[in-house]
Design a protein around this motif. Structure first.
Motif, PDB file in Angstrom:
ATOM      1  N   GLU A 184     -34.059 -61.150 -22.640  1.00  0.00           N
ATOM      2  CA  GLU A 184     -34.015 -59.933 -21.823  1.00  0.00           C
ATOM      3  C   GLU A 184     -33.014 -58.933 -22.428  1.00  0.00           C
ATOM      4  O   GLU A 184     -33.299 -57.730 -22.543  1.00  0.00           O
ATOM      5  N   LEU A 185     -31.851 -59.464 -22.818  1.00  0.00           N
ATOM      6  CA  LEU A 185     -30.832 -58.599 -23.424  1.00  0.00           C
ATOM      7  C   LEU A 185     -31.319 -58.061 -24.770  1.00  0.00           C
ATOM      8  O   LEU A 185     -31.060 -56.906 -25.117  1.00  0.00           O
ATOM      9  N   LYS A 186     -32.046 -58.869 -25.499  1.00  0.00           N
ATOM     10  CA  LYS A 186     -32.598 -58.438 -26.798  1.00  0.00           C
ATOM     11  C   LYS A 186     -33.604 -57.299 -26.567  1.00  0.00           C
ATOM     12  O   LYS A 186     -33.574 -56.277 -27.254  1.00  0.00           O
ATOM     13  N   ASN A 187     -34.474 -57.500 -25.589  1.00  0.00           N
ATOM     14  CA  ASN A 187     -35.468 -56.459 -25.301  1.00  0.00           C
ATOM     15  C   ASN A 187     -34.801 -55.139 -24.920  1.00  0.00           C
ATOM     16  O   ASN A 187     -35.296 -54.056 -25.237  1.00  0.00           O
ATOM     17  N   ALA A 188     -33.654 -55.249 -24.240  1.00  0.00           N
ATOM     18  CA  ALA A 188     -32.969 -54.038 -23.775  1.00  0.00           C
ATOM     19  C   ALA A 188     -32.416 -53.201 -24.935  1.00  0.00           C
ATOM     20  O   ALA A 188     -32.140 -52.010 -24.758  1.00  0.00           O
ATOM     21  N   VAL A 189     -32.204 -53.813 -26.105  1.00  0.00           N
ATOM     22  CA  VAL A 189     -31.715 -53.006 -27.247  1.00  0.00           C
ATOM     23  C   VAL A 189     -32.833 -52.698 -28.243  1.00  0.00           C
ATOM     24  O   VAL A 189     -32.579 -52.211 -29.333  1.00  0.00           O
ATOM     25  N   ILE A 213     -21.312 -63.326 -19.422  1.00  0.00           N
ATOM     26  CA  ILE A 213     -20.822 -62.581 -18.256  1.00  0.00           C
ATOM     27  C   ILE A 213     -21.965 -62.080 -17.368  1.00  0.00           C
ATOM     28  O   ILE A 213     -21.879 -62.156 -16.145  1.00  0.00           O
ATOM     29  N   THR A 214     -23.049 -61.593 -17.973  1.00  0.00           N
ATOM     30  CA  THR A 214     -24.142 -61.064 -17.130  1.00  0.00           C
ATOM     31  C   THR A 214     -25.038 -62.182 -16.598  1.00  0.00           C
ATOM     32  O   THR A 214     -25.717 -62.016 -15.594  1.00  0.00           O
ATOM     33  N   GLY A 215     -25.071 -63.322 -17.316  1.00  0.00           N
ATOM     34  CA  GLY A 215     -25.966 -64.411 -16.907  1.00  0.00           C
ATOM     35  C   GLY A 215     -27.425 -64.102 -17.203  1.00  0.00           C
ATOM     36  O   GLY A 215     -28.316 -64.852 -16.804  1.00  0.00           O
ATOM     37  N   ARG A 216     -27.681 -62.991 -17.929  1.00  0.00           N
ATOM     38  CA  ARG A 216     -29.075 -62.639 -18.221  1.00  0.00           C
ATOM     39  C   ARG A 216     -29.581 -63.439 -19.412  1.00  0.00           C
ATOM     40  O   ARG A 216     -28.813 -63.854 -20.283  1.00  0.00           O
ATOM     41  N   ALA A 253     -22.013 -59.940 -28.083  1.00  0.00           N
ATOM     42  CA  ALA A 253     -23.339 -60.412 -27.657  1.00  0.00           C
ATOM     43  C   ALA A 253     -23.214 -61.722 -26.879  1.00  0.00           C
ATOM     44  O   ALA A 253     -23.863 -61.905 -25.841  1.00  0.00           O
ATOM     45  N   ALA A 254     -22.364 -62.636 -27.372  1.00  0.00           N
ATOM     46  CA  ALA A 254     -22.180 -63.915 -26.666  1.00  0.00           C
ATOM     47  C   ALA A 254     -21.600 -63.678 -25.275  1.00  0.00           C
ATOM     48  O   ALA A 254     -22.042 -64.272 -24.284  1.00  0.00           O
ATOM     49  N   LYS A 255     -20.630 -62.759 -25.189  1.00  0.00           N
ATOM     50  CA  LYS A 255     -20.027 -62.480 -23.874  1.00  0.00           C
ATOM     51  C   LYS A 255     -21.022 -61.798 -22.934  1.00  0.00           C
ATOM     52  O   LYS A 255     -20.970 -61.994 -21.728  1.00  0.00           O
ATOM     53  N   MET A 256     -21.911 -60.980 -23.485  1.00  0.00           N
ATOM     54  CA  MET A 256     -22.941 -60.350 -22.634  1.00  0.00           C
ATOM     55  C   MET A 256     -23.789 -61.425 -21.949  1.00  0.00           C
ATOM     56  O   MET A 256     -24.090 -61.331 -20.759  1.00  0.00           O
TER      57      MET A 256
END
Ligand SMILES: NC(=O)c1ccc[n+]([C@@H]2O[C@H](COP(=O)([O-])OP(=O)(O)OC[C@H]3O[C@@H](n4cnc5c(N)ncnc54)[C@H](OP(=O)(O)O)[C@@H]3O)[C@@H](O)[C@H]2O)c1
Length: 274
Positions: free
Chosen positions: A225-230, A218-221, A212-215
């Protein structure tokens, strides 16, 4: 970049991490690093491990080094500064990792023109994954900062901040590993409660935090936003997040960082900080 002869005063936990990172990361040649510690055993052990040069004479270190890292406990700093003031040539670059000790305090106790940089590292520096905040004192030049950043590169990520934000850094990244260990412990216990064996739960939880930290990195998102995506409608993640939000977990993390920062400021005051 010209890398000068470098000294390290204090060969304990943080001093060793700095020395190991700089030598094993090939930023410094072993023969260019001078070590000094009043506890000779740890100095000699570190010197043998790295091939660095131990000295029981702080004057010798001062004479040979243009750059000196100070890694003693805050309460031992005044004694070290007293010794350095006697032997240090002018315009030397000094880098302190002592929590709560300001560049102003250090400048006031060293020869005029001494260039001070203050660092706040965290323990993952020991494995090259540290988060390090750096604040320059008044006499420091851009090339000095670049030199320090270059040397620290093998220890982790370095972020430059204004010195008045060092307490905030302590609250976030200094104490931060403990918050994540707590989260990990709880996630592992949750996995065990849900039926996984502890070894499997530990491996899955650790990799989930790293991933999760690398996401984010690396994505810069944005994390939201990343939380919403899952989080699918009426799904498992949504159910879990509802439990966390109801317990004010997010607010509690914010409050924890702010409280640690407040306590860091209080402790700096107690240590006679300027
Ligand atoms: N450890 C961390 O995670 C961490 C994180 C961020 C910042 N820091 C900062 O790093 C600094 C060092 O912490 P540490 O945990 O590495 O401490 P440490 O393991 O106790 O190491 C300090 C070393 O310096 C030696 N020393 C003390 N006074 C001295 C003197 N006058 N001349 C020469 N050597 C002297 C100590 O010797 P004795 O054993 O004889 O006292 C010890 O070997 C602290 O200022 C701390 O705020 C540490």
């Amino acid at each position: 970049m010209h890398i000068p002869q470098t000294g390290l005063v204090g060969c304990g936990v943080m001093g060793s991490a700095l020395a190991q990172g700089m030598i094993k990361g090939k930023k410094l040649k072993p023969g260019s690093l001078w070590l000094y510690d009043r506890y000779e055993e740890s100095m000699v052990r570190l010197a043998k491990e790295l091939g660095a040069r131990p000295t029981s004479d702080i004057e010798e270190l001062c004479q040979n080094c243009e750059l000196i890292f100070l890694a003693v406990k805050p309460q031992d700093m005044a004694a070290v500064l007293g010794e350095l003031k006697k032997h240090l040539k002018s315009r030397r670059l000094l880098v302190s990792v002592a929590a709560g000790i300001t560049t102003g305090y250090l400048e006031g106790r060293l020869p005029e023109g001494s260039k001070l940089v203050r660092l706040m590292p965290n323990t993952p520096c020991l494995i090259g994954e540290g988060a390090i905040a750096l604040s320059p004192g008044s006499a420091v030049l851009r090339e000095d900062i670049d030199l320090v950043k270059e040397l620290l590169e093998p220890l982790g990520v370095t972020v430059e901040v204004q010195e008045n934000l060092m307490d905030a850094v302590t609250g976030l990244s200094g104490s931060g590993p403990a918050y994540i260990y707590l989260v990990l412990e709880a996630m592992i216990d949750g996995g065990v409660e849900a039926g996984l064996n502890r070894e499997a739960a530990t491996r899955l939880a650790v990799q989930t935090v790293i991933g999760a930290a690398k996401m984010v990195q690396i994505t810069g998102r944005h994390p939201a936003e990343l939380k919403n995506a899952v989080t699918s409608p009426a799904g498992t993640t949504s159910a879990a997040l509802w439990v966390l939000e109801e317990a004010a977990t997010r607010g509690n993390f914010i409050a924890a960082v702010v409280e640690a920062a407040r306590r860091a400021g209080e402790m700096a005051g107690e240590s006679g900080d300027d």
